[in-house]
Design a protein around this motif. Structure first.
Motif, mmCIF file in Angstrom:
data_model
loop_
_atom_site.group_PDB
_atom_site.id
_atom_site.type_symbol
_atom_site.label_atom_id
_atom_site.label_comp_id
_atom_site.label_asym_id
_atom_site.label_seq_id
_atom_site.Cartn_x
_atom_site.Cartn_y
_atom_site.Cartn_z
ATOM 1 N N UNK A 148 0.767 -1.124 0.056
ATOM 2 C CA UNK A 148 0.056 0.006 0.145
ATOM 3 C C UNK A 148 0.918 0.965 -0.118
ATOM 4 N N UNK A 149 0.882 2.317 -0.949
ATOM 5 C CA UNK A 149 1.389 3.399 -0.951
ATOM 6 C C UNK A 149 0.375 4.549 -0.768
ATOM 7 N N UNK A 150 0.755 5.353 0.129
ATOM 8 C CA UNK A 150 0.016 6.583 0.346
ATOM 9 C C UNK A 150 0.626 8.024 -0.488
ATOM 10 N N UNK A 168 -2.879 -0.747 -10.883
ATOM 11 C CA UNK A 168 -2.491 -2.138 -10.970
ATOM 12 C C UNK A 168 -1.353 -2.926 -10.143
ATOM 13 N N UNK A 169 -0.259 -2.228 -10.061
ATOM 14 C CA UNK A 169 0.960 -2.554 -9.469
ATOM 15 C C UNK A 169 0.972 -2.398 -7.898
ATOM 16 N N UNK A 170 0.076 -1.571 -7.436
ATOM 17 C CA UNK A 170 0.125 -1.109 -5.812
ATOM 18 C C UNK A 170 -1.240 -0.860 -5.505
ATOM 19 N N UNK A 171 -1.501 -1.119 -4.122
ATOM 20 C CA UNK A 171 -2.818 -0.226 -3.767
ATOM 21 C C UNK A 171 -2.329 1.171 -3.424
ATOM 22 N N UNK A 172 -2.909 2.001 -4.033
ATOM 23 C CA UNK A 172 -2.745 3.444 -3.696
ATOM 24 C C UNK A 172 -3.855 4.307 -3.107
ATOM 25 N N UNK A 173 -3.258 4.781 -2.207
ATOM 26 C CA UNK A 173 -4.253 5.736 -1.380
ATOM 27 C C UNK A 173 -3.582 7.242 -1.683
ATOM 28 N N UNK A 174 -4.789 8.023 -1.575
ATOM 29 C CA UNK A 174 -4.219 9.498 -1.890
ATOM 30 C C UNK A 174 -4.738 10.618 -0.884
ATOM 31 N N UNK A 191 2.748 1.128 3.393
ATOM 32 C CA UNK A 191 4.013 0.545 3.424
ATOM 33 C C UNK A 191 5.303 1.554 3.004
ATOM 34 N N UNK A 192 4.838 2.731 1.986
ATOM 35 C CA UNK A 192 5.549 3.605 1.430
ATOM 36 C C UNK A 192 4.795 4.962 1.502
ATOM 37 N N UNK A 193 5.401 6.004 1.808
ATOM 38 C CA UNK A 193 4.702 7.366 1.437
ATOM 39 C C UNK A 193 5.371 8.129 0.537
ATOM 40 N N UNK A 194 4.748 8.795 -0.521
ATOM 41 C CA UNK A 194 5.168 9.639 -1.421
ATOM 42 C C UNK A 194 4.624 11.016 -0.868
#
Length: 271
Positions: A148-150, A168-174, A191-194
């Motif tokens: 999961x990427x935020x 499709x590659x990651x579960x993306x939250x915004x 799992x990671x934050x942009x």
């Protein structure tokens, strides 16, 4: 390149509709033949509020908005256009503006026309992927959303681009501001934050990252600074502040994916 073009076109049309309370929005697309190449020429013309000539250069500046000293009708316009101009540079295209206050605006974008590659039919498997069916299945397995990427970014067009790149590659939250990112961290796990740095009103990306780090379960979660501040001094400042990686804007799909994979791999290795 198609994702970039779609984002630019969407941005221009959205702006035209947003700033035209009455009247019309006209969209024209033609193909222009040059001496040794072809260009797609897109014109978006509206009868909206227009832009004073004094602001024509400023609206393409990433760190300014036309709303500075001119009214909140224009808030956010400059950020999207700055991104569009940078993406056009990557596409070897250009953008121009004709506008007068109270009489509407016309944006013209020129894209180089590129031939569409035709895949070699002999190497297309039953899965639609070059190689054997087993190779296709391996690619599909790699697309399983295991992380999961935020994404914390105040500009909707940047978010849309990130969504296109990671679909499709990651579960993306915004989320769109630092306060919302902090609330997310209290309620959910990523799992990671942009993290964008300039988040407009409210706290910036550095303060948001540091606040989230205070949450025990986020102390080892990697943060990538995604920013238009691109100098080496900016990079060193952000890494010293606590970010794990630094990704300058604009970036390509390959650059974003590579940075995410590299960062996640490094964290998992440490564990």
């Amino acid at each position: 390149n198609q994702s970039f073009a779609i984002l630019i076109i969407t941005n221009l049309i959205d702006n035209a509709i947003k700033f035209t309370r009455e009247g019309s929005v006209e969209i024209i697309l033609i193909k222009e033949q040059l001496e040794n190449s072809e260009q797609a020429v897109l014109t978006v013309r509206d009868s909206g509020i227009g832009i004073p000539s004094a602001f024509h250069d400023q609206i393409f500046d990433e760190f300014r908005q036309v709303s500075e000293g001119f009214g909140r009708y224009y808030e956010g316009l400059g950020i999207g256009l700055a991104l569009s101009k940078k993406l056009l540079t990557r596409l070897q295209g250009e953008i121009s503006l004709e506008s007068e206050e109270g009489k509407g605006s016309q944006f013209t974008v020129r894209f180089p026309v590129c031939p569409i590659p035709v895949p070699d039919q002999e190497h297309i498997s039953e899965t639609g992927v070059a190689g054997t069916p087993e190779a296709g299945k391996e690619i599909l397995r790699s697309k399983i959303q295991t992380h999961t990427i935020l994404s914390v970014e105040d500009n909707e067009y940047n978010q849309e681009l990130i969504g296109m790149f990671l679909k499709g590659a990651y579960h993306l939250e915004m989320v769109y501001d630092g306060e919302s990112a902090i609330r997310f961290a209290k309620e959910k796990q990523a799992d990671l934050i942009l993290m964008d740095i300039n988040l407009g009103a409210g706290i910036d990306g550095v303060n948001a990252m540091q606040k989230i780090r205070e949450t025990e379960r986020y102390q080892t979660v990697p943060f990538i600074a995604v920013t238009g501040y691109t100098s080496n001094a900016d990079k060193q400042h952000l890494l010293s502040a606590g970010f794990d990686e630094f990704l300058p804007k604009p970036f390509t799909k390959q650059q974003l994916e590579s940075m995410i994979k590299q960062t996640i791999s490094l964290i998992e290795h440490k564990q």
